[in-house]
Design a protein around this motif. Structure first.
Motif, short mmCIF file in Angstrom:
data_model
loop_
_atom_site.label_atom_id
_atom_site.label_comp_id
_atom_site.label_asym_id
_atom_site.label_seq_id
_atom_site.Cartn_x
_atom_site.Cartn_y
_atom_site.Cartn_z
N ILE A 1 -9.57 10.70 -16.78
CA ILE A 1 -8.03 10.41 -16.52
C ILE A 1 -7.40 10.40 -17.85
O ILE A 1 -6.10 10.82 -17.94
CB ILE A 1 -8.27 8.94 -15.62
CG1 ILE A 1 -8.56 9.28 -14.29
CG2 ILE A 1 -6.70 8.61 -15.69
CD1 ILE A 1 -8.67 7.97 -13.72
N VAL B 1 1.74 2.78 -3.34
CA VAL B 1 0.52 3.06 -4.23
C VAL B 1 0.16 4.41 -3.98
O VAL B 1 0.21 5.11 -3.18
CB VAL B 1 -0.90 2.27 -3.98
CG1 VAL B 1 -1.68 2.95 -4.67
CG2 VAL B 1 -0.39 0.91 -4.05
N THR B 2 0.10 5.09 -5.22
CA THR B 2 -0.13 6.62 -5.21
C THR B 2 -1.42 6.94 -6.38
O THR B 2 -1.57 6.28 -7.26
CB THR B 2 0.86 7.49 -5.73
OG1 THR B 2 1.99 7.45 -4.79
CG2 THR B 2 0.70 9.01 -5.66
N GLU B 3 -2.35 7.29 -5.73
CA GLU B 3 -3.48 7.86 -6.60
C GLU B 3 -2.99 8.62 -7.84
O GLU B 3 -2.28 9.64 -7.46
CB GLU B 3 -4.75 8.57 -5.88
CG GLU B 3 -5.11 7.65 -4.88
CD GLU B 3 -6.51 8.12 -4.12
OE1 GLU B 3 -7.04 9.01 -4.74
OE2 GLU B 3 -6.77 7.54 -3.08
N ILE B 4 -3.68 8.19 -8.82
CA ILE B 4 -3.17 9.03 -10.46
C ILE B 4 -3.47 10.55 -10.23
O ILE B 4 -3.02 11.47 -10.57
CB ILE B 4 -3.86 8.44 -11.46
CG1 ILE B 4 -3.22 8.91 -13.05
CG2 ILE B 4 -5.39 8.46 -11.52
CD1 ILE B 4 -1.77 8.57 -13.00
N GLY B 5 -4.82 10.73 -9.54
CA GLY B 5 -5.12 12.31 -9.34
C GLY B 5 -4.11 13.04 -8.61
O GLY B 5 -3.76 14.02 -9.01
N ARG C 1 0.90 -1.33 0.21
CA ARG C 1 -0.11 0.18 -0.07
C ARG C 1 0.84 1.32 0.07
O ARG C 1 0.66 2.17 -0.52
CB ARG C 1 -0.99 -0.12 1.28
CG ARG C 1 -1.91 1.28 1.53
CD ARG C 1 -2.69 1.51 0.06
NE ARG C 1 -3.63 2.36 0.10
CZ ARG C 1 -3.69 3.31 -0.92
NH1 ARG C 1 -3.11 3.24 -2.04
NH2 ARG C 1 -4.62 4.49 -0.77
N GLN D 1 -15.13 8.32 -15.44
CA GLN D 1 -13.90 8.44 -14.48
C GLN D 1 -12.59 8.20 -15.58
O GLN D 1 -11.73 8.82 -15.63
CB GLN D 1 -13.70 7.81 -13.29
CG GLN D 1 -14.73 8.11 -12.41
CD GLN D 1 -14.64 7.18 -11.03
OE1 GLN D 1 -14.56 6.01 -11.38
NE2 GLN D 1 -14.72 7.94 -9.98
N PHE E 1 -1.42 0.83 -13.26
CA PHE E 1 -2.70 1.79 -13.27
C PHE E 1 -3.89 0.76 -13.16
O PHE E 1 -4.22 0.12 -13.92
CB PHE E 1 -2.84 2.76 -14.53
CG PHE E 1 -3.79 3.58 -14.46
CD1 PHE E 1 -4.13 4.58 -13.43
CD2 PHE E 1 -4.70 3.25 -15.49
CE1 PHE E 1 -5.11 5.12 -13.69
CE2 PHE E 1 -5.84 3.93 -15.63
CZ PHE E 1 -6.10 5.27 -14.80
N ASP E 2 -4.70 0.95 -12.35
CA ASP E 2 -5.84 0.31 -12.08
C ASP E 2 -7.24 1.35 -12.28
O ASP E 2 -7.40 2.21 -11.67
CB ASP E 2 -5.97 -0.28 -10.94
CG ASP E 2 -7.37 -1.09 -10.42
OD1 ASP E 2 -8.21 -1.25 -11.40
OD2 ASP E 2 -7.93 -1.44 -9.33
N SER E 3 -7.54 1.04 -13.50
CA SER E 3 -8.76 1.97 -13.90
C SER E 3 -10.20 1.45 -13.57
O SER E 3 -11.17 2.00 -14.26
CB SER E 3 -8.63 2.46 -15.39
OG SER E 3 -9.01 1.18 -16.14
#
Length: 64
Positions: free
Chosen positions: A46, A11-15, A8, A42, A34-36
């Motif tokens: 992105i 992990v960094t959120e793409i936003g 965890r 959304q 990348f988990d879309s």
């Protein structure tokens, strides 16, 4: 993360990357996962943001 391959903390959120709150890749050897999973709207938002950022950074893009 379930398999224990990625923690965890990795992990960094793409936003957060897109708005400059977090670093993205730091070198060509870094790997991006990348988990879309989510809503199609959304995914489209992105994609548009990532494409625009790629243009700003003079990264290679493809024309669709």
């Amino acid at each position: 993360m379930e398999a224990g391959v990625v923690a965890r903390a990795d992990v960094t959120e793409i936003g957060a990357v897109l708005v400059g709150d977090a670093d993205g890749r730091r070198s060509a050897s870094d790997i991006t996962l990348f988990d879309s999973t989510g809503l199609a709207i959304q995914d489209l938002a992105i994609t548009k943001a990532a494409y625009a950022k790629a243009g700003e950074l003079d990264l290679a893009t493809i024309s669709l």
